[in-house]
Design a protein around this motif. Sequence first.
Motif, short mmCIF file in Angstrom:
data_model
loop_
_atom_site.label_atom_id
_atom_site.label_comp_id
_atom_site.label_asym_id
_atom_site.label_seq_id
_atom_site.Cartn_x
_atom_site.Cartn_y
_atom_site.Cartn_z
N GLU A 37 -2.34 -9.63 -2.58
CA GLU A 37 -2.08 -8.24 -2.17
C GLU A 37 -0.98 -8.19 -1.10
N ALA A 38 -1.00 -9.12 -0.16
CA ALA A 38 0.05 -9.18 0.86
C ALA A 38 1.41 -9.47 0.22
N ARG A 47 2.26 -8.69 -2.88
CA ARG A 47 2.63 -7.47 -3.59
C ARG A 47 3.31 -6.49 -2.65
N MET A 48 2.70 -6.29 -1.49
CA MET A 48 3.28 -5.36 -0.52
C MET A 48 4.64 -5.85 -0.04
N THR A 49 4.77 -7.15 0.19
CA THR A 49 6.04 -7.73 0.63
C THR A 49 7.14 -7.48 -0.39
N GLU A 69 7.25 -5.20 -2.81
CA GLU A 69 7.56 -3.77 -2.95
C GLU A 69 8.32 -3.23 -1.75
N GLN A 70 7.97 -3.66 -0.55
CA GLN A 70 8.67 -3.19 0.64
C GLN A 70 10.11 -3.69 0.67
#
Length: 120
Positions: free
Chosen positions: A25-26, A28-30, A32-33
Amino acid sequence: MTSSSAQKLDGTRVLIVENSWHLAEALRMTVEQAGGTVAGIAATLVDANRLLAGPPFQAAVVDFSLRDGKSTPLIKQLVGNGVKVVVVSGHDLPDEIRSVARACLEKPASPDDIVAALAG
């Protein structure tokens, strides 16, 4: 993540192969950001191989030790298909992986290091 790494991935489709849900999840966020798109998330080699049959992706972040074994064959297949592979692991990596991966990062790797390796 610093603002300087924002949008560095500019739409790059990234496969994430990580057996820890929290780390996946971390990641994924990285991605996308940083302006990338997550092409899929897999926790096992079996799941990752299923995703290989789907839409193409340009890069992958792969954990070396997965629930169902070492990711050596997957990494070699991805590299052979022209995918930029970043290996993130808490284990020592064999030379055969270090020699083919775009980058090998030790857990816990910073988001900026991951983005820089994917974008480089």
